[in-house]
Design an enzyme around this catalytic site. Sequence first.
Site, PDB file in Angstrom:
ATOM      1  N   GLY A  11       0.828  -1.204   0.000  1.00 41.47           N
ATOM      2  CA  GLY A  11       0.000   0.000   0.000  1.00 41.47           C
ATOM      3  C   GLY A  11       0.864   1.256   0.000  1.00 41.47           C
ATOM      4  NE  ARG A  21      14.231  16.285  -2.044  1.00 42.04           N
ATOM      5  CZ  ARG A  21      14.762  16.746  -0.915  1.00 42.04           C
ATOM      6  NH1 ARG A  21      14.706  16.025   0.183  1.00 42.04           N
ATOM      7  NH2 ARG A  21      15.341  17.936  -0.897  1.00 42.04           N
ATOM      8  NE  ARG A  72      -2.456  -4.036  -0.889  1.00 45.91           N
ATOM      9  CZ  ARG A  72      -1.937  -3.484   0.213  1.00 45.91           C
ATOM     10  NH1 ARG A  72      -0.881  -4.011   0.765  1.00 45.91           N
ATOM     11  NH2 ARG A  72      -2.488  -2.404   0.732  1.00 45.91           N
ATOM     12  N   GLY A 102       5.737  -2.299   3.697  1.00 46.04           N
ATOM     13  CA  GLY A 102       5.320  -2.843   4.988  1.00 46.04           C
ATOM     14  C   GLY A 102       5.702  -4.305   5.157  1.00 46.04           C
ATOM     15  CG  ASP A 103       2.933  -6.897   7.075  1.00 47.30           C
ATOM     16  OD1 ASP A 103       2.558  -6.343   6.018  1.00 47.30           O
ATOM     17  OD2 ASP A 103       2.131  -7.368   7.905  1.00 47.30           O
ATOM     18  CB  THR A 126       2.680   0.410   6.189  1.00 44.96           C
ATOM     19  OG1 THR A 126       1.320   0.197   6.625  1.00 44.96           O
ATOM     20  CG2 THR A 126       3.590   0.108   7.365  1.00 44.96           C
ATOM     21  CG  ASP A 128      -2.131  -0.381   8.229  1.00 37.73           C
ATOM     22  OD1 ASP A 128      -2.896   0.579   8.071  1.00 37.73           O
ATOM     23  OD2 ASP A 128      -2.252  -1.460   7.626  1.00 37.73           O
ATOM     24  CG  ASP A 130       1.022  -3.085  10.380  1.00 40.07           C
ATOM     25  OD1 ASP A 130       1.766  -2.356   9.682  1.00 40.07           O
ATOM     26  OD2 ASP A 130       0.251  -3.924   9.883  1.00 40.07           O
ATOM     27  NE  ARG A 155     -16.791  15.324  18.477  1.00 42.09           N
ATOM     28  CZ  ARG A 155     -17.043  14.373  19.376  1.00 42.09           C
ATOM     29  NH1 ARG A 155     -18.286  14.095  19.735  1.00 42.09           N
ATOM     30  NH2 ARG A 155     -16.072  13.658  19.893  1.00 42.09           N
ATOM     31  N   GLY A 171      -6.855  -0.110   8.856  1.00 39.51           N
ATOM     32  CA  GLY A 171      -6.136  -0.914   9.840  1.00 39.51           C
ATOM     33  C   GLY A 171      -6.724  -2.308   9.821  1.00 39.51           C
ATOM     34  NE  ARG A 172      -5.026  -6.154   5.225  1.00 37.72           N
ATOM     35  CZ  ARG A 172      -4.598  -5.851   4.021  1.00 37.72           C
ATOM     36  NH1 ARG A 172      -5.401  -5.957   2.997  1.00 37.72           N
ATOM     37  NH2 ARG A 172      -3.359  -5.429   3.816  1.00 37.72           N
ATOM     38  CD  GLU A 188     -17.875  11.391  22.234  1.00 36.78           C
ATOM     39  OE1 GLU A 188     -17.546  11.222  21.041  1.00 36.78           O
ATOM     40  OE2 GLU A 188     -17.870  12.509  22.777  1.00 36.78           O
ATOM     41  CE  LYS A 213     -19.388  12.977  26.049  1.00 37.92           C
ATOM     42  NZ  LYS A 213     -18.302  12.615  25.255  1.00 37.92           N
ATOM     43  CD  GLN A 254      -8.515   6.035   6.900  1.00 36.09           C
ATOM     44  OE1 GLN A 254      -8.192   5.740   8.036  1.00 36.09           O
ATOM     45  NE2 GLN A 254      -9.361   5.307   6.196  1.00 36.09           N
ATOM     46  NE  ARG A 255      -2.978   2.822   0.424  1.00 38.82           N
ATOM     47  CZ  ARG A 255      -3.479   1.637   0.054  1.00 38.82           C
ATOM     48  NH1 ARG A 255      -3.906   0.801   0.973  1.00 38.82           N
ATOM     49  NH2 ARG A 255      -3.533   1.311  -1.197  1.00 38.82           N
TER      50      ARG A 255
END
Length: 322
Positions: A11, A21, A72, A102-103, A126, A128, A130, A155, A171-172, A188, A213, A254-255
């Site tokens: 990923g 670079r 991949r 990553g892994d 990665t 993640d 992890d 929010r 986050g698999r 929360e 709340k 997110q990536r």
Amino acid sequence: MKKLALLTSGGDAPGMNACIRAVVRTALHQNIEVVGFRHGYEGLIHDEHIQLSHKSVANIIQRGGTILKTSRSQKFRTEEGLQLAANHLKKHNVDGLVVIGGDGTFTGAIALSHKINVPIVGCPGTIDNDLVGTDFTIGYDTAINTVIDAVDKIRDTAESHDRVFIVEVMGRDAGLIALRSGIGSGAEAILIPETKNDIPKLIERLKASRKDKSSKIIIVAEGDESGGAYKVAEILKEFFPQFDMRVSILGHMQRGGSPSCMERVNASIMGYNAVQALLQGKYGVMIGIVNKQVTYTPFDKAIKHTQALNADMLKMMEILSV
Ligand code: F6P
């Protein structure tokens, strides 16, 4: 050392370009030629190579994604794919290989090192976080900032409508994105793969929550045993029919995006040190940064991320978001 090969795999993650670079410019500074393989191990299988110069890595430190592209590769998992990749590395006569990923990338590097006698060094890339042997992987800081930016916006609307939002983050296998962004956004509750029986605890927590709340944010890691944000919403609806509930899946946004300053600096340190490591005869290791010190973790250890989590962080989150 006369020639290095470089690739990004798995990923993509913001900061990979800053790392590319750094590898290229550190190598060129030492008069080492750099050949880049596009699309990760898949590109190695198909000999998809490009010569990298000072100019080819200009103006990329601020860009998300990876200019080398990534994939991949399923074929790399086969004997035939592995052999082709090794043959192409041999053909280019390289004295070292730097892999950023990553892994899966480091597992691939271990397999490749059984086929060919070329020193390999890894940089952790990665979102993640992890991997063992670094406080932060390349991409993690930017990803959690992307998440809190999105959750802050959610929010606003949640508060205006008195709504409960279930937000799913990546986050698999690991809940580190959920945990840190949960603390950072004042969520929360968080549901993560590292903790079990999350749903009964969540129900109790919601029952006991402050009555004044008006909005609630629950962050769910995609790999949580609950089965994801829609499933959580479905279950909660049974217990809390009065909730006006919405689901938001943040997904691949997110990536992407421009890497944070911390990301760019860490990625530069890691890329620079990957080349230094090869020059010093260190290989089969992932470069990391732990307590501001550069570290070298053998690939087989780096991929052994456990489900152990900082319990204090979880406890703190629950106290603070009451
Ligand atoms: O890169 C890691 C990751 O973002 C995981 O959190 C997620 O499960 C996975 O990649 C999704 O990857 P893809 O959509 O590229 O298969």
